[in-house]
Enzyme design. Structure first.
Site, short mmCIF file in Angstrom:
data_model
loop_
_atom_site.label_atom_id
_atom_site.label_comp_id
_atom_site.label_asym_id
_atom_site.label_seq_id
_atom_site.Cartn_x
_atom_site.Cartn_y
_atom_site.Cartn_z
N GLU A 86 0.87 -1.18 0.00
CA GLU A 86 0.00 0.00 0.00
C GLU A 86 0.91 1.23 0.00
OE1 GLU A 86 -3.59 2.00 2.67
OE2 GLU A 86 -2.51 0.23 3.39
N ARG A 90 4.38 -13.32 9.91
CA ARG A 90 5.03 -12.04 9.69
C ARG A 90 6.36 -11.99 10.44
NH1 ARG A 90 1.93 -6.29 10.72
NH2 ARG A 90 3.37 -4.94 9.59
N LYS A 104 4.05 1.36 9.78
CA LYS A 104 4.17 2.61 9.03
C LYS A 104 3.74 3.80 9.87
CE LYS A 104 3.57 0.53 4.47
NZ LYS A 104 2.64 0.36 3.33
#
Length: 800
Positions: free
Chosen positions: A46, A276, A286
């Site tokens: 993204e 992850r 982020k």
């Protein structure tokens, strides 16, 4: 010539770039069954921030898995949220992926599918599978119910198709305000998976998009756009991280209702989740990275202290080392925190083979050679160690040229006035000091041995100049130090970059992922406001000094090992030919290895999280069916011997691993199982394991007894796997056992106290915070092997 069958395209284990894992097992099965005849993956970031090292791992998995199977990987910007997404971020991600070495020619944007996504939404409305919701967001959340109670239909759930089509058309036309309506899927308000309780597919958002401008005022949700984008692009295997495990249900629902095999004539993609990878001593959220930038803790997304790929590039890390790091992490079904040393060692190993050795002094202390009458020019090798030579006997220069070893030299001026590192001289040397002292001797690298005859001090009593004599080669020297000509050296700024945080897990107390929360990756985790207090105040230390003049003729992208200090290169943003600026890429050795261990609460939290995710995966995954009767009997037997539920289940499914473990004859099975599952599974499966179960038992016994730490055990196990030597023998040969002998510890502590009288006085004057300093010095003096509890007790006693 017959064409290859799909099963023939399965790569041999030795040719794979991605180590075999549960996803490659799925792909292999798909090829053998004929479900797929090629592999198409995608990496879908993204564009609301810069890519980081976590993305390096994920992109490696996507791109290299496709390459292993002679397939292709798409780079797709999942840009369905206009708020926070920018062209700058998209461009930076594309640039970073190219730098990593990935083929970005297959570049896609979810925003290019907006019209098609809209049409698919209309299709769902016509099928009676979507409706326009008109309650507020708060009311919608309330009506979804709870874990114990099913959801309640809103008054608008049963609107007719035509009314829904009309309202959706008016939503697109911009007739309504933000939040006034939303398009929801009509699935199952009683489903235990909250993601299926009529999820939102479209929301009204009057915001300008960085690519489509103001053309749209309704935007698709991630859970709607992502699966359809995969289907439109012909993705075969959609890999994502574990936080999207519950989202898979929506993925499958959309595939069943929009892209069924019967309707489209092609096989719909499926989603697979992998664990992850977070990293110690950093954050990769982020939101948190944006906060570091916004509050000026760092100087932008490419600040060399940041974990972003852009920062790594500016710092001087090579793409080869990042790829090596990504390949070493491993793919599993549970989230893991990766020791940052794994990344740092990959960088060191890469630079050790490509970075020529030169000299730089970062905290200069002037030295005058009194008996040197004329300047000399020395010819010093770029590669002092012969093992740095390649197989063809040639070595690289900073220019990249490969030349015979005898030519891999540079000219270094030896002048009457030099500079050495300030710390390489001590007027009151501690015990074991092997550098320059008053009246002492030391060897100048490549220049000869000097004796310190006179020390000139300033007003504060600190040395400002040393006057020395150059001796003959028959003199004895206590050590070797580097130096630079004071008159011919080149002035430079040195930026000593270090880890950004002082603790391994700065956000370890952040809340765990909540599967009931909608949205993107960064929208699912609340921001922990406390992580900023762990920022390392010494993450960037700037000094000014001199570097030998040979670097002036080298290309700007030359990387060096500055002898005894670390690996450096010129900062590509701030450095100029007339004002050199060098970034430290990495230190020569890991200076953090013994500083901190993961806290017990953090370990407990990680174990709990792993258990939760593993249980969910074992229950839901299409490639983890229920245990057979024989497997359940094996698992039950292992559980009765203390093996955890997860380890027992995995071992029961893999006879090779179970057979290896049960070779221990019932000894320490509960303690051995995690080592077999996490550290030896791959070599056992591949038939390359060199550590027998008895040897592993001996190693695990040392850990259980407290003779060695788990971290040391992992290092020893890796060495044993490579060499074939018994782990316990390596421990004994290297003297790695924990030092708990009180006499040895007292001697080590006393040596530290004697070397730091000023700090002892400060401690006894009330500065109790120095306990950590003394503990660190003792650990360093004992090579990290001192028993921490015994050290704490004895320090308290001996400091008074």
């Amino acid at each position: 010539m017959t064409s290859k069958q799909p099963a023939d395209l399965i790569p041999a284990p030795e040719t794979r770039r991605v180590s075999p894992n549960f996803i490659t097992e799925i792909i292999d099965a798909d090829f053998k069954s004929g479900r797929h005849t090629r592999v198409v993956t995608r990496f879908p970031p993204e564009p609301n921030g810069y890519a980081h090292l976590g993305h390096a791992f994920a992109s490696y998995l996507d791109f290299m898995t496709a390459q292993d199977y002679a397939g292709v990987c798409h780079l797709r910007m999942d840009d369905t949220n206009p708020e926070g997404e920018t062209q700058e971020y998209a461009d930076s991600i594309i640039r970073d992926m190219k730098w990593l070495g990935w083929d970005t020619s297959r570049l896609f944007y979810a925003s290019d599918y907006y019209e098609q996504l809209h049409d698919f939404a209309v299709q769902l409305i016509r099928k009676g599978l979507a409706y326009v919701e008109s309650v507020s967001g708060e009311e919608m959340a309330r009506l979804r119910g709870t874990v114990e109670q099913p959801g309640t239909p809103s008054p608008y759930r049963n609107r007719g198709v035509e009314e829904n089509l009309d309202l959706f058309r008016r939503m697109r036309a911009g007739e309504f305000k933000n939040g006034e309506h939303a398009l929801r899927a009509k699935i199952d308000l009683a489903n235990p998976n909250f993601k299926l309780r009529d999820p939102v597919l479209y929301r009204i958002l009057h915001a300008s998009h960085y690519r489509t401008g103001d053309k749209w005022c309704i935007y698709p949700m991630y859970d709607f756009a992502h699966p359809i984008s995969d289907a439109l692009e012909g993705i075969t295997h959609s890999m994502c991280s574990l936080e999207f495990i519950d989202n898979r249900a929506i993925y499958d629902w959309l595939m069943d209702n929009l892209f069924s095999d019967k309707e489209t004539g092609r096989t719909a993609p499926r989603q697979y989740e992998f664990g992850r990878r977070s990293m110690e001593y950093t954050v990769v959220s982020k939101r948190k990275l944006r906060r570091l930038v916004r509050e000026g803790v760092v100087k932008g997304w490419d600040d060399p202290r940041m974990p972003t790929i852009s920062a790594m590039r500016r710092r001087g890390v090579t793409p080869e080392s990042v790829r090596t790091f990504a390949s070493q992490i491993g793919v599993s079904r549970t989230n893991r925190t990766v020791d940052l040393a794994l990344f740092e060692n990959a960088v060191r190993d890469d630079l050790n083979l490509r970075a020529p050795r030169v000299m730089a002094v970062m905290r200069p202390l002037k030295v005058v050679i009194q008996n040197l009458e004329a300047e000399r020019t020395l010819s010093l090798p770029y590669w002092p160690q012969q093992e740095e030579l390649s197989a063809d006997g040639k070595v690289p220069l900073p220019t990249g040229e490969r030349v015979p070893s005898e030519k891999a030299v540079r000219e270094v001026p030896l002048t009457r006035e030099l500079v050495i590192e300030h710390d390489d001289f001590s007027a009151n040397p501690p015990k074991g000091f092997k550098r320059l002292t008053p009246g002492g001797t030391v060897r100048l690298r490549g220049a000869g041995i000097i004796r310190c005859d006179e020390v000139i001090t300033g007003a504060n009593g600190e040395p400002t100049e040393l006057r020395v004599t150059l001796l003959g080669e028959d003199a004895k020297a206590s050590g070797v130090i580097h130096w630079v000509s004071a008159t011919r050296g080149v002035s430079a700024e040195f930026r000593l970059v270090d880890r950004l945080f002082t603790v391994p897990e700065p956000d370890s107390e952040a809340q765990q992922f909540d599967p009931e929360q909608p949205g993107h990756e960064d929208d699912t985790k609340p921001v922990n406001t406390d992580f900023m207090r762990f920022v390392n105040p010494n993450s960037l230390v700037v000094t000014r000094g001199l570097v030998e003049p040979s670097v002036a003729k080298d290309p700007a992208d030359a990387r060096y090992q500055f002898e005894r200090t670390g690996y450096f290169w010129r900062d590509p943003v701030d450095s100029r030919d007339t004002a050199l600026v060098f970034n430290r890429i990495i230190t020569l050795k890991d200076t953090w290895g013994k500083k901190a261990e993961t806290t017990e609460p953090a370990k407990a939290a990680q174990k709990k999280a792993d258990q939760r995710f593993e249980d969910k995966i074992l229950r839901d995954s299409p490639v983890r069916p229920a245990l057979t009767a024989e497997q359940e009997a094996t698992a039950s037997r292992l559980r009765q011997q203390g093996v955890s539920e997860n380890d027992a289940s995995l071992l029961a499914r893999e006879p090779q691993l179970a057979a290896y473990l049960e070779g221990a004859g019932g000894k320490r099975l509960a303690e051995l199982a995690p080592w077999v599952v996490n550290d030896l599974a791959t070599p056992i499966r591949e038939g390359t394991n060199r550590v027998g179960v008895d040897a592993l038992t001996a190693l695990v016994t040392l850990v259980a007894e407290g003779s060695i730490s788990a971290r040391i055990a992992k290092d020893v196990l890796a060495e044993a796997q490579a060499s074939g030597e018994a782990p316990a023998s390596i421990v004994e040969r290297k003297g790695l056992r924990v030092v708990s002998d009180e006499g040895q510890l007292r001697a080590a502590i006393q040596g530290v106290l004697d070397a730091n009288p000023a700090k002892v006085a400060e401690y006894r004057g009330g500065k109790k915070g120095l306990t950590g300093f003394f503990t660190g010095q003792v650990m360093r003096a004992t090579n990290g092997q001192a028993d921490p509890k015994a050290v704490a007790r004895l320090l308290s006693e001996m400091l008074g």
